[in-house]
Structure formats: structure tokens, C-alpha cells
Design an enzyme around this catalytic site. Structure first.
Site, PDB file in Angstrom:
ATOM      1  N   ARG A 130       0.808  -1.135  -0.121  1.00 31.58           N
ATOM      2  CA  ARG A 130       0.025  -0.020  -0.109  1.00 31.58           C
ATOM      3  C   ARG A 130       0.726   1.454  -0.016  1.00 31.58           C
ATOM      4  O   ARG A 130       0.547   2.528  -0.516  1.00 31.58           O
ATOM      5  CB  ARG A 130      -0.890  -0.120   1.134  1.00 31.58           C
ATOM      6  CG  ARG A 130      -1.873  -1.019   1.207  1.00 31.58           C
ATOM      7  CD  ARG A 130      -2.866  -1.071   2.289  1.00 31.58           C
ATOM      8  NE  ARG A 130      -3.433   0.318   2.467  1.00 31.58           N
ATOM      9  CZ  ARG A 130      -4.352   0.559   3.613  1.00 31.58           C
ATOM     10  NH1 ARG A 130      -4.296  -0.156   4.612  1.00 31.58           N
ATOM     11  NH2 ARG A 130      -4.838   1.802   3.508  1.00 31.58           N
ATOM     12  N   TYR A 144      -8.554  15.125  -5.272  1.00 34.55           N
ATOM     13  CA  TYR A 144      -8.860  16.501  -4.571  1.00 34.55           C
ATOM     14  C   TYR A 144      -8.092  16.651  -3.420  1.00 34.55           C
ATOM     15  O   TYR A 144      -7.560  15.599  -2.693  1.00 34.55           O
ATOM     16  CB  TYR A 144     -10.218  16.566  -3.955  1.00 34.55           C
ATOM     17  CG  TYR A 144     -10.647  15.492  -3.199  1.00 34.55           C
ATOM     18  CD1 TYR A 144     -10.856  15.518  -1.760  1.00 34.55           C
ATOM     19  CD2 TYR A 144     -11.298  14.318  -3.690  1.00 34.55           C
ATOM     20  CE1 TYR A 144     -11.063  14.602  -0.737  1.00 34.55           C
ATOM     21  CE2 TYR A 144     -11.821  13.264  -2.862  1.00 34.55           C
ATOM     22  CZ  TYR A 144     -11.727  13.412  -1.467  1.00 34.55           C
ATOM     23  OH  TYR A 144     -12.083  12.411  -0.661  1.00 34.55           O
ATOM     24  N   PRO A 145      -7.723  17.749  -3.055  1.00 32.79           N
ATOM     25  CA  PRO A 145      -6.745  17.977  -1.772  1.00 32.79           C
ATOM     26  C   PRO A 145      -7.550  18.455  -0.775  1.00 32.79           C
ATOM     27  O   PRO A 145      -8.670  18.945  -1.108  1.00 32.79           O
ATOM     28  CB  PRO A 145      -5.756  19.247  -2.271  1.00 32.79           C
ATOM     29  CG  PRO A 145      -6.645  19.971  -3.052  1.00 32.79           C
ATOM     30  CD  PRO A 145      -7.415  18.905  -3.917  1.00 32.79           C
ATOM     31  N   MET A 146      -6.976  18.195   0.484  1.00 37.20           N
ATOM     32  CA  MET A 146      -7.938  18.305   1.696  1.00 37.20           C
ATOM     33  C   MET A 146      -7.077  18.752   2.925  1.00 37.20           C
ATOM     34  O   MET A 146      -5.821  18.432   3.077  1.00 37.20           O
ATOM     35  CB  MET A 146      -8.974  17.198   2.082  1.00 37.20           C
ATOM     36  CG  MET A 146      -8.034  16.029   2.509  1.00 37.20           C
ATOM     37  SD  MET A 146      -9.219  14.668   2.951  1.00 37.20           S
ATOM     38  CE  MET A 146      -9.737  15.768   4.842  1.00 37.20           C
ATOM     39  N   ASP A 147      -7.717  19.438   3.921  1.00 39.57           N
ATOM     40  CA  ASP A 147      -7.018  19.897   5.074  1.00 39.57           C
ATOM     41  C   ASP A 147      -8.053  19.452   6.186  1.00 39.57           C
ATOM     42  O   ASP A 147      -9.113  19.064   6.049  1.00 39.57           O
ATOM     43  CB  ASP A 147      -7.008  21.307   5.273  1.00 39.57           C
ATOM     44  CG  ASP A 147      -6.162  21.900   4.423  1.00 39.57           C
ATOM     45  OD1 ASP A 147      -5.008  21.050   3.973  1.00 39.57           O
ATOM     46  OD2 ASP A 147      -5.680  23.026   4.302  1.00 39.57           O
ATOM     47  N   HIS A 171     -14.665   6.720  10.060  1.00 34.45           N
ATOM     48  CA  HIS A 171     -14.792   7.236   8.498  1.00 34.45           C
ATOM     49  C   HIS A 171     -14.344   5.891   7.650  1.00 34.45           C
ATOM     50  O   HIS A 171     -14.944   5.992   6.505  1.00 34.45           O
ATOM     51  CB  HIS A 171     -13.707   8.284   8.584  1.00 34.45           C
ATOM     52  CG  HIS A 171     -13.427   8.878   7.453  1.00 34.45           C
ATOM     53  ND1 HIS A 171     -14.644   9.473   6.709  1.00 34.45           N
ATOM     54  CD2 HIS A 171     -12.718   9.329   6.483  1.00 34.45           C
ATOM     55  CE1 HIS A 171     -14.322  10.244   5.720  1.00 34.45           C
ATOM     56  NE2 HIS A 171     -13.060   9.975   5.470  1.00 34.45           N
ATOM     57  N   GLN A 184      -8.424   3.699  -3.163  1.00 38.25           N
ATOM     58  CA  GLN A 184      -8.002   5.099  -2.756  1.00 38.25           C
ATOM     59  C   GLN A 184      -6.795   4.983  -2.381  1.00 38.25           C
ATOM     60  O   GLN A 184      -6.040   4.101  -1.640  1.00 38.25           O
ATOM     61  CB  GLN A 184      -8.720   5.301  -1.542  1.00 38.25           C
ATOM     62  CG  GLN A 184      -8.499   6.240  -0.802  1.00 38.25           C
ATOM     63  CD  GLN A 184      -9.522   6.640   0.398  1.00 38.25           C
ATOM     64  OE1 GLN A 184     -10.199   7.347   0.305  1.00 38.25           O
ATOM     65  NE2 GLN A 184      -8.913   6.173   1.571  1.00 38.25           N
ATOM     66  N   SER A 222     -15.547  14.650   8.540  1.00 33.65           N
ATOM     67  CA  SER A 222     -15.415  15.280   7.390  1.00 33.65           C
ATOM     68  C   SER A 222     -16.527  16.609   7.749  1.00 33.65           C
ATOM     69  O   SER A 222     -16.331  17.622   7.294  1.00 33.65           O
ATOM     70  CB  SER A 222     -16.059  14.516   6.012  1.00 33.65           C
ATOM     71  OG  SER A 222     -15.047  13.630   5.527  1.00 33.65           O
TER      72      SER A 222
END
Length: 249
Positions: A130, A144-147, A171, A184, A222
């Protein structure tokens, strides 16, 4: 002070987004276009040889919409190799007909939220697979990017580790419902880029991606703590299909 979770880090990753100048491409001669396409296909062949030797992986996707035309996702053992690949592509003929619209630099990451004390899970073959994945040649890709939010009482980084672990576990249960439909890859970018993580989803059908992202919005991790950047969506561009994609009638 809240305790930071340890991460396991694998191959370095570059998401490279390009916009094609189709007007200039159409004005080029047939010979110049053909030479550029052949050089592009040779470049992709060289990259495939690296993947066959298990020294990295890469894919190209045709991005739908105005944000880009093509995205390259490239994984390599070192940051230097990513820089060399990016520069090598910039020197190709076809790159002169493209502009960079966005890029994202990160490293494949797994957290140790669920690991047991005294157990070194990083050495397990399935974990190494992985961390150093061969990217799936699936039909569709979403990136997509995320914080994690840091605002007033909704500050992810002020939560105790056990609380974060519980939220991440809940999650992950949502994600497991889509096993077999979606693959993913999470990449971390602290100190490398403007966002904290990048999420890349692969699927054979676009709808499971929509359903997964929607359903995950209801997870507290989220709904309360997630901040998201632009979404990029596309379908795969194989080397043998490049001539058709770039063809001008």
C-alpha cells in the site's frame, strides 16, 4: 498538547495537471504533430519500464472540464526522481503546446491510528504494497486535496489522539463499504504543498465515486473537520490511445 500520530511513508507522488493549447496544436504541421506524439509515446514507454521493474508507477488521465486536459500521477522512491521526470517531460515537443494548470507534491501515507503497541505493522508485505503501490489502470480517476479544520472549537489538531482514532475508524467503515468498486490512495503533503493531504480515487464506474464522497461528508471527521480543495475528474489515457486523443482531422 494533543499527541501527533505516527505516519508510515512510501513512494513520493506528483500530480501534474496540464492544459493543452489546441489552437497552437492545430496550427502545427502534420510532421511536427506526429513527431511530438511519437516522442510522447516513447516517454510513456520509458516510464512503463520503470514500473515493470517495480521502481515506481504512473498513469495519465484525460481531465473533463476547464481545469485541465491531462493529469499525470507519478510515484517514485525519491523526490529527485520526480523532479527529473517533470523536467524531462517539460523538454518534450508536446509539452511546448501545454501549460501547467495545477500540481500537487506529496508522499504515499498511512497513519498508525489503528496499530497496536509493540507491533511494527510497517514491515508487513500488505502494508508495503500500500505504501509503494502499482497504480490501478481503472477507467476513472478523481483527485482532490484536503485539510483538517483548525477553527475555534473545531480544531482537529487539538483533539486527543484517542478521539481522533475513533473518528478515523468510523470514517474508514464508510470507505470499506465500497471495497471492490473504488481504490483509494492517500498522500500526505505537510511541508511539501499548500494542502495537507491528497486523495486519489479510482473506479470503473464514475457513480460509486460520487456516492462515496457524498456519504463520507456525513462522517463527523468530514462534516466537522474537513476542508476540501478543487476536484479533478477524468478517464484514463493509455499510451496506445494517445495518437487518437491528439489527432487533428
Amino acid at each position: 498538547m494533543a499527541e501527533a500520530v505516527e505516519t508510515m511513508d512510501g513512494w513520493y507522488c506528483l500530480h501534474d495537471f496540464r492544459v493543452m493549447d489546441w489552437t497552437s496544436w492545430k496550427l502545427a504541421s502534420d510532421e511536427d504533430r506526429q513527431a511530438a506524439i511519437e516522442e510522447f509515446q516513447n516517454w510513456m514507454s520509458d516510464m512503463e519500464q520503470v514500473e515493470e521493474a517495480n521502481n515506481g508507477s504512473q498513469l495519465a488521465y484525460k481531465i473533463i472540464g476547464h481545469k485541465a486536459d491531462i493529469m499525470f500521477m507519478i510515484l517514485r522512491p525519491t523526490m529527485d526522481e520526480l523532479q527529473e521526470i517533470e523536467t524531462a517531460f517539460d523538454k518534450t515537443k508536446i509539452a511546448s503546446f501545454m501549460t501547467k494548470s495545477f500540481s500537487y507534491l506529496s508522499v504515499v501515507e498511512l497513519s498508525k491510528y489503528m496499530s497496536k503497541p509493540g507491533v511494527d505493522i510497517e514491515q508487513k508485505p500488505e502494508v508495503q504494497a500500500r505504501l509503494k503501490p502499482i497504480l490501478p489502470r481503472w477507467d476513472y480517476m478523481c483527485f482532490y486535496p484536503m485539510d483538517k479544520r483548525r477553527m475555534n472549537e473545531d480544531n482537529w489538531y487539538s483533539l486527543e489522539k484517542d478521539a481522533r482514532s475513533k473518528l478515523m475508524y468510523e470514517h474508514s467503515k464508510t470507505g470499506r463499504k465500497y471495497a471492490g468498486q473504488i481504490k483509494q490512495i492517500i498522500t500526505g503533503s505537510f511541508g511539501f504543498d499548500d494542502w495537507e493531504w491528497g486523495v486519489t480515487l479510482f473506479a470503473h464506474d464514475p457513480l460509486p465515486i460520487k456516492k462515496l464522497v457524498y456519504e463520507m461528508r456525513f462522517d463527523e471527521v468530514s462534516a466537522r473537520y474537513g476542508e476540501f480543495g478543487d476536484f479533478y475528474f477524468g478517464n484514463i489515457l493509455e499510451k496506445d490511445a494517445a495518437a487518437t486523443y491528439f489527432h487533428i482531422s
